[in-house]
Structure formats: C-alpha cells, structure tokens
Design an enzyme around this catalytic site. Structure first.
Site, mmCIF file in Angstrom:
data_model
loop_
_atom_site.group_PDB
_atom_site.id
_atom_site.type_symbol
_atom_site.label_atom_id
_atom_site.label_comp_id
_atom_site.label_asym_id
_atom_site.label_seq_id
_atom_site.Cartn_x
_atom_site.Cartn_y
_atom_site.Cartn_z
ATOM 1 N N CYS A 1 -18.602 -14.531 23.114
ATOM 2 C CA CYS A 1 -18.724 -15.160 21.791
ATOM 3 C C CYS A 1 -20.206 -15.305 21.488
ATOM 4 O O CYS A 1 -21.008 -15.564 22.394
ATOM 5 C CB CYS A 1 -18.043 -16.531 21.799
ATOM 6 S SG CYS A 1 -18.333 -17.490 20.298
ATOM 7 N N THR A 2 -20.534 -15.149 20.209
ATOM 8 C CA THR A 2 -21.938 -15.169 19.802
ATOM 9 C C THR A 2 -22.685 -16.443 20.202
ATOM 10 O O THR A 2 -23.900 -16.418 20.389
ATOM 11 C CB THR A 2 -22.015 -15.067 18.261
ATOM 12 O OG1 THR A 2 -21.049 -15.974 17.700
ATOM 13 C CG2 THR A 2 -21.742 -13.660 17.798
ATOM 14 N N HIS A 3 -21.952 -17.559 20.279
ATOM 15 C CA HIS A 3 -22.621 -18.845 20.511
ATOM 16 C C HIS A 3 -22.932 -19.117 21.983
ATOM 17 O O HIS A 3 -23.736 -19.985 22.295
ATOM 18 C CB HIS A 3 -21.738 -19.982 20.002
ATOM 19 C CG HIS A 3 -21.586 -20.023 18.515
ATOM 20 N ND1 HIS A 3 -21.096 -18.956 17.789
ATOM 21 C CD2 HIS A 3 -21.856 -21.001 17.620
ATOM 22 C CE1 HIS A 3 -21.067 -19.290 16.502
ATOM 23 N NE2 HIS A 3 -21.524 -20.523 16.378
ATOM 24 N N ASP B 1 -22.061 -11.171 11.133
ATOM 25 C CA ASP B 1 -21.275 -12.095 11.954
ATOM 26 C C ASP B 1 -20.534 -13.033 11.005
ATOM 27 O O ASP B 1 -20.846 -13.097 9.813
ATOM 28 C CB ASP B 1 -22.242 -12.897 12.852
ATOM 29 C CG ASP B 1 -21.511 -13.915 13.707
ATOM 30 O OD1 ASP B 1 -20.515 -13.538 14.347
ATOM 31 O OD2 ASP B 1 -21.919 -15.093 13.731
ATOM 32 N N SER B 2 -19.604 -13.782 11.570
ATOM 33 C CA SER B 2 -18.915 -14.790 10.770
ATOM 34 C C SER B 2 -19.875 -15.881 10.302
ATOM 35 O O SER B 2 -19.561 -16.616 9.383
ATOM 36 C CB SER B 2 -17.798 -15.415 11.601
ATOM 37 O OG SER B 2 -18.326 -15.895 12.820
ATOM 38 N N CYS C 1 -20.238 -10.175 15.875
ATOM 39 C CA CYS C 1 -19.136 -11.107 16.127
ATOM 40 C C CYS C 1 -18.133 -10.506 17.107
ATOM 41 O O CYS C 1 -17.605 -9.410 16.879
ATOM 42 C CB CYS C 1 -18.458 -11.405 14.794
ATOM 43 S SG CYS C 1 -17.114 -12.571 14.918
ATOM 44 N N ASN C 2 -17.849 -11.234 18.172
ATOM 45 C CA ASN C 2 -16.871 -10.754 19.157
ATOM 46 C C ASN C 2 -15.475 -10.673 18.551
ATOM 47 O O ASN C 2 -14.712 -9.759 18.842
ATOM 48 C CB ASN C 2 -16.835 -11.712 20.357
ATOM 49 C CG ASN C 2 -18.056 -11.589 21.234
ATOM 50 O OD1 ASN C 2 -18.006 -11.044 22.315
ATOM 51 N ND2 ASN C 2 -19.181 -12.102 20.751
ATOM 52 N N THR C 3 -15.147 -11.646 17.702
ATOM 53 C CA THR C 3 -13.810 -11.663 17.096
ATOM 54 C C THR C 3 -13.623 -10.409 16.240
ATOM 55 O O THR C 3 -12.592 -9.729 16.323
ATOM 56 C CB THR C 3 -13.640 -12.935 16.228
ATOM 57 O OG1 THR C 3 -13.982 -14.075 17.016
ATOM 58 C CG2 THR C 3 -12.237 -13.065 15.714
ATOM 59 N N TYR D 1 -14.124 -17.344 12.246
ATOM 60 C CA TYR D 1 -13.180 -16.224 12.276
ATOM 61 C C TYR D 1 -12.253 -16.344 13.488
ATOM 62 O O TYR D 1 -11.152 -15.811 13.491
ATOM 63 C CB TYR D 1 -13.927 -14.896 12.409
ATOM 64 C CG TYR D 1 -14.592 -14.342 11.163
ATOM 65 C CD1 TYR D 1 -14.716 -15.095 9.993
ATOM 66 C CD2 TYR D 1 -15.107 -13.045 11.174
ATOM 67 C CE1 TYR D 1 -15.341 -14.562 8.871
ATOM 68 C CE2 TYR D 1 -15.721 -12.506 10.059
ATOM 69 C CZ TYR D 1 -15.837 -13.261 8.912
ATOM 70 O OH TYR D 1 -16.455 -12.718 7.814
ATOM 71 N N GLY D 2 -12.759 -17.027 14.530
ATOM 72 C CA GLY D 2 -12.081 -17.002 15.832
ATOM 73 C C GLY D 2 -10.681 -17.570 15.847
ATOM 74 O O GLY D 2 -9.890 -17.270 16.733
ATOM 75 N N GLU E 1 -23.219 -25.521 17.388
ATOM 76 C CA GLU E 1 -23.705 -25.702 16.012
ATOM 77 C C GLU E 1 -24.169 -27.139 15.754
ATOM 78 O O GLU E 1 -25.008 -27.375 14.886
ATOM 79 C CB GLU E 1 -22.626 -25.262 15.017
ATOM 80 C CG GLU E 1 -22.364 -23.779 15.159
ATOM 81 C CD GLU E 1 -21.691 -23.134 13.969
ATOM 82 O OE1 GLU E 1 -21.425 -23.808 12.975
ATOM 83 O OE2 GLU E 1 -21.430 -21.920 14.062
HETATM 84 N N1 DGL Z 1 -18.904 -15.186 15.855
HETATM 85 C C1 DGL Z 1 -17.670 -15.615 16.473
HETATM 86 C C2 DGL Z 1 -17.420 -14.760 17.731
HETATM 87 O O1 DGL Z 1 -18.327 -14.230 18.347
HETATM 88 C C3 DGL Z 1 -17.687 -17.082 16.805
HETATM 89 C C4 DGL Z 1 -17.573 -17.988 15.617
HETATM 90 C C5 DGL Z 1 -16.288 -17.796 14.824
HETATM 91 O O2 DGL Z 1 -15.190 -18.028 15.360
HETATM 92 O O3 DGL Z 1 -16.379 -17.403 13.673
HETATM 93 O O4 DGL Z 1 -16.292 -14.619 18.125
#
Ligand code: DGL
Length: 269
Positions: free
Chosen positions: A185-187, A11-12, A74-76, A43-44, A153
């Site tokens: 999104c992961t969060h 993941d990012s 990571c979704n992005t 990354y988003g 976070e």
């Molecule tokens: N992990 C990213 C996602 O799921 C979220 C955090 C980021 O933007 O890096 O899109």
C-alpha cells in the site's frame, strides 16, 4: 516518442507520493505529472468495478499531457485495473504489484512471505499470484491492514497507537515464520522505521521489508533506458493535481513527498 515527455503518476490520493518520490530519486532528470484523486479516496474499500471506473478517468486526464509512461502508484488500482488502462492509452502503463512481487522473491530465504495491503488489494489475490508466478513453492500469508492509511494521514506514524496497531496486525504473520514482508500500500513506507523497531524488539528475527515504490522506480528506469527514452539533462518541472482540496493535499502530502510543493492545482474529474 519525445524523450522529454513527462511520466504520469496517479493514486487515489496522497499516498502515491511515496512512489513519485522514489521515481524522482531514481530518475532525477524526469518530469512527473502527479494526480491524486483525493475526492474519491479511499479506493481500498471499494469494489473492483468502481476502482476501474475511477482509474480510467484518472488516466484519461493524464493522457491529455504528453507522456512517455504512466505509473499506477496505487496498489488497489494496480491489483485490478491494469488491463483496462492498457486498452485506453498506447504508452506503457506500469503497476506496483509485479515489481514488488519480484523484489519479495529476490529477498526471501525461507520462501515464506507476508503481504499487507488495503482490503481490495488483498481480496484480489494479485500479490499472491504474481509471487507464485516467479516462485511456485512460496508460502504467502496476506492480511488487510486498513487502519494504517488513516494513521499515516493523521501524522501518527511513530506513535504508541501506531505501534500497537502494527503489533496487532503483524504478530500473526510473524508467527507464521515470514522472513519478508511486502508493503502493499502506498502509505506503508512511512512505517518502515517503526516496523523494523517492532520486529527487533518483539520478534528478534530479521524480516526484510519490500517497498514496491522502490521496486517500480528501478523498473521504470530500466524500461526508459532500454527504450532510449531517458530525458535529456533538464531541470524537471513536476506538476501536482488533486481532485479535492489542494490545501489539504499540500499539507498532508508534504510528509509523503518529503518537501513543500511549489503549487498544487485542482482538477474536477
Ligand atoms: N493508494 C491506496 C493503495 O495503495 C491506499 C489508499 C486508498 O485505499 O485509497 O492501495
């Protein structure tokens, strides 16, 4: 292929630990190697080209270990980089978008689905196209909701500030009549309880929350089972790597993983 090879997850940053946690729950005998590219987070907000470049580096690092699958938490990254990643490794590379889209289609009754995610994920339109591929009549309303990442976070889940942000972001989607919301999104799984409470009080309508972390863990189990690749009963020995401070990863990531880390190692990519 070696049954007891590990599953690579990246993941990012720390958010992907929500995905790793679901995989560990679904597949308790499997060893995970987790990489959080915390030095380059988020990354988003970055371009697809940059995200692909970072993702290729992450996979090249993971591929130095013996793996039987790679999960893009990571979704992005999942929304833009899967074809490039599948070119550089021979093991299956799974992203979170398709499993999440299929779960949303299975959950919806009205066919009206909301999707929230980081700007890059929403801009890519990948959730929409994946949903429409299985349910061509679905109506999808998407919205970037970037403030949720820093709130999670900072440990501000459950606060009044978070409630107001969620309300501001989600009211327009609820007003469109969504009955299913994809947490793209992961969060976002950390906000499930607060989202359910918000929907119950502000919009008394049942809205199903789709957590792609749960969906991908189930798909991974099916894949490993079908390929006869489940690990023999062995105590898993997960390994965690971060590209920035390991201390911050351990401190902030604890809320996402749900317990303390035995060790977090630093890697320069
Ligand atoms: N992990 C990213 C996602 O799921 C979220 C955090 C980021 O933007 O890096 O899109």
């Amino acid at each position: 292929m070696n049954h007891n090879a590990a599953i690579g997850v990246f993941d990012s940053g720390i958010g992907g630990l929500t995905v790793a946690r679901e995989i560990a729950r679904e597949l308790p005998g499997e060893t995970l190697i987790y990489l959080g590219d915390t030095a380059r987070l988020p990354y988003g907000s970055k371009s697809a080209e940059t995200v692909i470049k970072y993702a290729v580096r992450n996979v090249s690092f993971l591929a130095k270990s013996q793996l039987k699958a790679i999960v893009v938490a990571c979704n992005t990254v999942s929304s833009v980089a899967l074809p490039a990643l599948r070119e550089i490794v021979s093991v299956p590379v799974l992203g979170v978008i398709e499993p999440g889209a299929r779960a949303a289609v299975a959950a919806t009754r009205s066919g009206i689905i909301g999707v929230i995610g980081q700007p890059g994920t929403i801009r890519s339109g990948r959730y929409e196209s994946a949903i429409l591929q299985v349910a061509s009549a679905a109506r999808i309303y998407s919205r970037p909701t970037p403030l949720l990442v820093p709130l999670a976070e900072e440990g501000w889940v459950g606060t009044e500030v978070a409630r107001l942000v969620l309300k501001e972001y989600l009211t327009p989607l609820v007003e469109k009549g969504i009955d299913t919301l994809v947490l793209g999104c992961t969060h976002y799984p950390l906000f499930k309880e607060q989202l359910n409470a918000l929907f119950a009080t502000e919009h008394p309508r049942d809205i199903v929350l789709v957590d792609s972390a749960v969906s991908i863990a189930v798909e991974l189990r099916k894949l490993l089972t079908s390929q006869d690749l489940l690990a023999d009963a062995q105590p898993p020995s997960h390994r965690f790597f971060a590209t920035d401070s390991t201390e911050t990863f351990a401190r902030v990531g604890r809320n996402f993983w749900g317990e303390d880390f035995p060790q977090v190692l630093h890697v320069d990519l």
